[in-house]
Design a protein around this motif. Sequence first.
Motif, mmCIF file in Angstrom:
data_model
loop_
_atom_site.group_PDB
_atom_site.id
_atom_site.type_symbol
_atom_site.label_atom_id
_atom_site.label_comp_id
_atom_site.label_asym_id
_atom_site.label_seq_id
_atom_site.Cartn_x
_atom_site.Cartn_y
_atom_site.Cartn_z
ATOM 1 N N ASN A 1 84.328 37.273 -3.934
ATOM 2 C CA ASN A 1 84.501 38.662 -4.334
ATOM 3 C C ASN A 1 85.994 38.975 -4.330
ATOM 4 O O ASN A 1 86.745 38.440 -3.506
ATOM 5 C CB ASN A 1 83.792 39.600 -3.367
ATOM 6 C CG ASN A 1 82.292 39.617 -3.560
ATOM 7 O OD1 ASN A 1 81.750 40.517 -4.166
ATOM 8 N ND2 ASN A 1 81.601 38.605 -3.025
ATOM 9 N N SER B 1 87.918 42.246 -3.838
ATOM 10 C CA SER B 1 87.824 43.676 -3.550
ATOM 11 C C SER B 1 89.118 44.401 -3.906
ATOM 12 O O SER B 1 90.201 43.814 -3.888
ATOM 13 C CB SER B 1 87.509 43.875 -2.065
ATOM 14 O OG SER B 1 87.310 45.229 -1.764
ATOM 15 N N HIS C 1 80.074 49.667 -7.604
ATOM 16 C CA HIS C 1 80.079 49.930 -6.162
ATOM 17 C C HIS C 1 80.148 51.415 -5.846
ATOM 18 O O HIS C 1 79.452 51.896 -4.968
ATOM 19 C CB HIS C 1 81.277 49.231 -5.499
ATOM 20 C CG HIS C 1 81.024 47.812 -5.135
ATOM 21 N ND1 HIS C 1 81.386 47.244 -3.940
ATOM 22 C CD2 HIS C 1 80.432 46.819 -5.832
ATOM 23 C CE1 HIS C 1 81.024 45.981 -3.907
ATOM 24 N NE2 HIS C 1 80.463 45.684 -5.053
ATOM 25 N N GLU D 1 77.148 38.671 -2.017
ATOM 26 C CA GLU D 1 78.080 38.752 -0.887
ATOM 27 C C GLU D 1 77.522 37.951 0.279
ATOM 28 O O GLU D 1 76.348 38.080 0.628
ATOM 29 C CB GLU D 1 78.281 40.204 -0.420
ATOM 30 C CG GLU D 1 78.970 41.100 -1.419
ATOM 31 C CD GLU D 1 79.115 42.527 -0.908
ATOM 32 O OE1 GLU D 1 79.031 42.742 0.331
ATOM 33 O OE2 GLU D 1 79.304 43.430 -1.734
ATOM 34 N N TRP E 1 82.519 37.069 0.543
ATOM 35 C CA TRP E 1 83.378 38.246 0.708
ATOM 36 C C TRP E 1 84.460 37.887 1.699
ATOM 37 O O TRP E 1 84.145 37.529 2.826
ATOM 38 C CB TRP E 1 82.547 39.427 1.232
ATOM 39 C CG TRP E 1 83.316 40.699 1.260
ATOM 40 C CD1 TRP E 1 84.149 41.161 2.244
ATOM 41 C CD2 TRP E 1 83.358 41.688 0.230
ATOM 42 N NE1 TRP E 1 84.703 42.355 1.901
ATOM 43 C CE2 TRP E 1 84.239 42.705 0.670
ATOM 44 C CE3 TRP E 1 82.748 41.814 -1.018
ATOM 45 C CZ2 TRP E 1 84.503 43.839 -0.094
ATOM 46 C CZ3 TRP E 1 83.013 42.936 -1.768
ATOM 47 C CH2 TRP E 1 83.883 43.936 -1.306
ATOM 48 N N THR E 2 85.734 37.947 1.369
ATOM 49 C CA THR E 2 86.333 38.407 0.138
ATOM 50 C C THR E 2 87.659 37.688 -0.061
ATOM 51 O O THR E 2 88.247 37.200 0.902
ATOM 52 C CB THR E 2 86.568 39.931 0.158
ATOM 53 O OG1 THR E 2 87.272 40.358 -1.002
ATOM 54 C CG2 THR E 2 87.408 40.336 1.355
ATOM 55 N N THR F 1 79.735 47.490 2.765
ATOM 56 C CA THR F 1 80.945 47.706 2.022
ATOM 57 C C THR F 1 81.613 48.942 2.533
ATOM 58 O O THR F 1 81.666 49.918 1.855
ATOM 59 C CB THR F 1 80.633 47.892 0.543
ATOM 60 O OG1 THR F 1 79.919 46.776 0.118
ATOM 61 C CG2 THR F 1 81.861 48.072 -0.268
ATOM 62 N N THR G 1 79.853 46.928 2.263
ATOM 63 C CA THR G 1 80.748 45.786 2.150
ATOM 64 C C THR G 1 82.012 45.979 2.953
ATOM 65 O O THR G 1 82.569 47.042 2.935
ATOM 66 C CB THR G 1 81.126 45.598 0.691
ATOM 67 O OG1 THR G 1 79.940 45.540 -0.045
ATOM 68 C CG2 THR G 1 81.920 44.360 0.493
ATOM 69 N N VAL H 1 85.964 45.780 4.531
ATOM 70 C CA VAL H 1 87.281 46.037 3.965
ATOM 71 C C VAL H 1 88.387 45.779 4.963
ATOM 72 O O VAL H 1 88.140 45.591 6.118
ATOM 73 C CB VAL H 1 87.386 47.493 3.575
ATOM 74 C CG1 VAL H 1 88.740 47.776 3.005
ATOM 75 C CG2 VAL H 1 86.327 47.785 2.591
ATOM 76 N N ARG I 1 87.666 50.029 3.434
ATOM 77 C CA ARG I 1 86.811 48.900 3.709
ATOM 78 C C ARG I 1 87.093 48.139 4.965
ATOM 79 O O ARG I 1 86.919 46.968 5.003
ATOM 80 C CB ARG I 1 86.836 47.906 2.589
ATOM 81 C CG ARG I 1 85.878 48.305 1.530
ATOM 82 C CD ARG I 1 85.708 47.178 0.597
ATOM 83 N NE ARG I 1 85.216 47.590 -0.625
ATOM 84 C CZ ARG I 1 83.957 47.869 -0.864
ATOM 85 N NH1 ARG I 1 83.114 47.768 0.013
ATOM 86 N NH2 ARG I 1 83.543 48.255 -2.024
#
Length: 681
Positions: free
Chosen positions: A84, A86, A193, A406, A434-435, A537, A552, A554, A567
């Motif tokens: 991913n 982000s 998202h 994810e 992720w990520t 997230t 998800t 962050v 996140r």
Amino acid sequence: MPRPRPLVRVTPSGTRIRRPLPMHGRMTTRLRAIAVALVATVLILSGAGAASAADVAPPRVAVEGDRLVDLERPDEPLQLRGVNRSGTEYACASGADPSRPGRGGYAIFDGPTYNSYDPSRPTVPSDIAQPDDSIRAMRDWGVNAVRIPLSDACWFGDPALNPQYSGSNYQSAIAAYVDQLGRHGIIAVLSLHVASTTEAGKLVPNLGMRLLPMPDADEGPRFWKSVVSRMAGALPTTGKRRNVIYDVFNEPHLDEDEAVPAGAGWACWRDGCDVNTVDPVVAPTPADPLPADPTPTYRTAGVGALVTAIRTEERSQSLPPQPILLGGLDYANDLSGWTTHLPRTPDGRGGTGVDPGLVAAFHAYGARRNADGSVARAGTACNDVACWDRDLGGIRATGRPVVTGEIGQYDCRADFTGAFTRWADGKDVSYLAWTWNAMREGTPAAPGDATGWTCDHGPTLIKLNDGTPTDAFGLEYCKHLRARAGMSSSGETNPCPAARVASDPPADATPVPVPPATPTPTPTAPPATSGTPTTTTPPPADPAPGAPAATTPVPETTPAAPVVPPRAVPVEPRNVRITSSSLRLRRGKVSLKVACTAGRTRCTGRIRVRTATKVALGRRRAVLVVLNVAFDVPAGRSATLVAGPTADGRRLLRAVRRVRTVSTVTSMGDLPMTRRLTLSR
């Protein structure tokens, strides 16, 4: 704080590239075969494997039977094994405030550098385009798919957002990134998202970046029609893109918290329903660091309406159908009712049926464990081989692909992700971790400042943007991808044995026992699932700096940046709090005290105060934001903030003397914190 660079025209391809002269007739096929053979020979001799190839024919991904296929390479099995990326879901809207039009956002992509929007300082390059080196680093890992989270407010260009990072510029940047990935042979998964809602026919943009239960009944289909049109080349582009997969909504969650009756979640998922925000505001606890944030009252779109919107637009553009991912309930971790609730949609021939291009989407995250092996933070519910065999294996048995959008774990280890990827390889299931967001900016020699992403709070796969993996989690995933891609374990392009960067915190890589995957012969057919971290997230908060509210992971946040990239999912004690229990409007201003606990990092963030319930204001009845103020307090100190209420707040306080409110505090490195207050005049 650096400012964004001047508006740059993003070319359709995103980078300078020489286009080959057109070839016609029989020679096209012959020359292509010769070129492919020469490229393959060079790659084999170089020991770099397929990862070094650039400017290859972009994939043409499709669903055939029970598997994903690349029509450019029909004889090669296709299992999505990727990451991913982000940032595109929040960087464009961070700090957005409707009372300050055109100011929200600090970039389109979150990195390779953080450049916050500050009109008072000279412009510096901002993250409108991605350097080609970052994609080459992904290919060196063996990545063949990248998931790109999107925001509909950024896509359509809400007036509160800086047009440099939203609207047509945002769309062009996403399209250029898809093209850029395609030239490296990488498939792009576009995922909604951050979705907005409507109330009484009026758009209510999701500038707070909350993670809603499902897209809005009107805005969801409108968004996907626009995305398909853009990918088809209805707007100025290089052509119709076939290296895309559409992930209709990141992490559906429909239960009693959204006023969906018990047992009605799957029907609502398929057909849409009314969700109601009567859920209480709950303070975070160690056991539940991300409590549910009040959901606005709106009518959701079912996945049937979203699939219909995509297919209708594809037919209008004379496009073949692209694969469509449908995430399950409980933040895409529950697929128990997926097969039995697939929607029947128009087939374009006057009838209806279950679309053959639908793919199940799954998210899973491993627990965070203490040094003694005890669980500090639980992972997702469906986290063992028995559940994977039952739910994911059950869907595979019905002839549908599965993609884990994810996957990750919160303690920098690799035991959970290793167990899942081994199981998925044997079941022809795809996965994307992720990520791909760096822990630190800079180079191996000079790592630079921390970005806020870490291996446990992200969780992130890389220390640096050159692809240096994080200990255990990133390193083992990198090794696994390269092994699955048949790439050499030696050579200059192998990033996996990279040494740990100075000043990075050590990661405990001691494996925690996890049930071994049931041995299954490696599939010869392409897998159909993409791994993803379960329903998580969480961006910083619901306020103006913006951050979704529940799933998800962050970054923890850059200490020096004025705006926190949403996140981070830390569970440590918070380092900021409001000491006031009530607020009073005096002489047109509200004062409140903010305390920052001792530590290395100052508390920087924003406080957003809104009414605890819907209130009537003229013809409107809504939850109103009455105060929205930023703060920057040194560690170990307190500060009194004095700010004027919003326009809605002033009107409300003229009508009533006292109102119950809920404050949401977003602080760098912390989860959103909510508490009830009263506001009076």
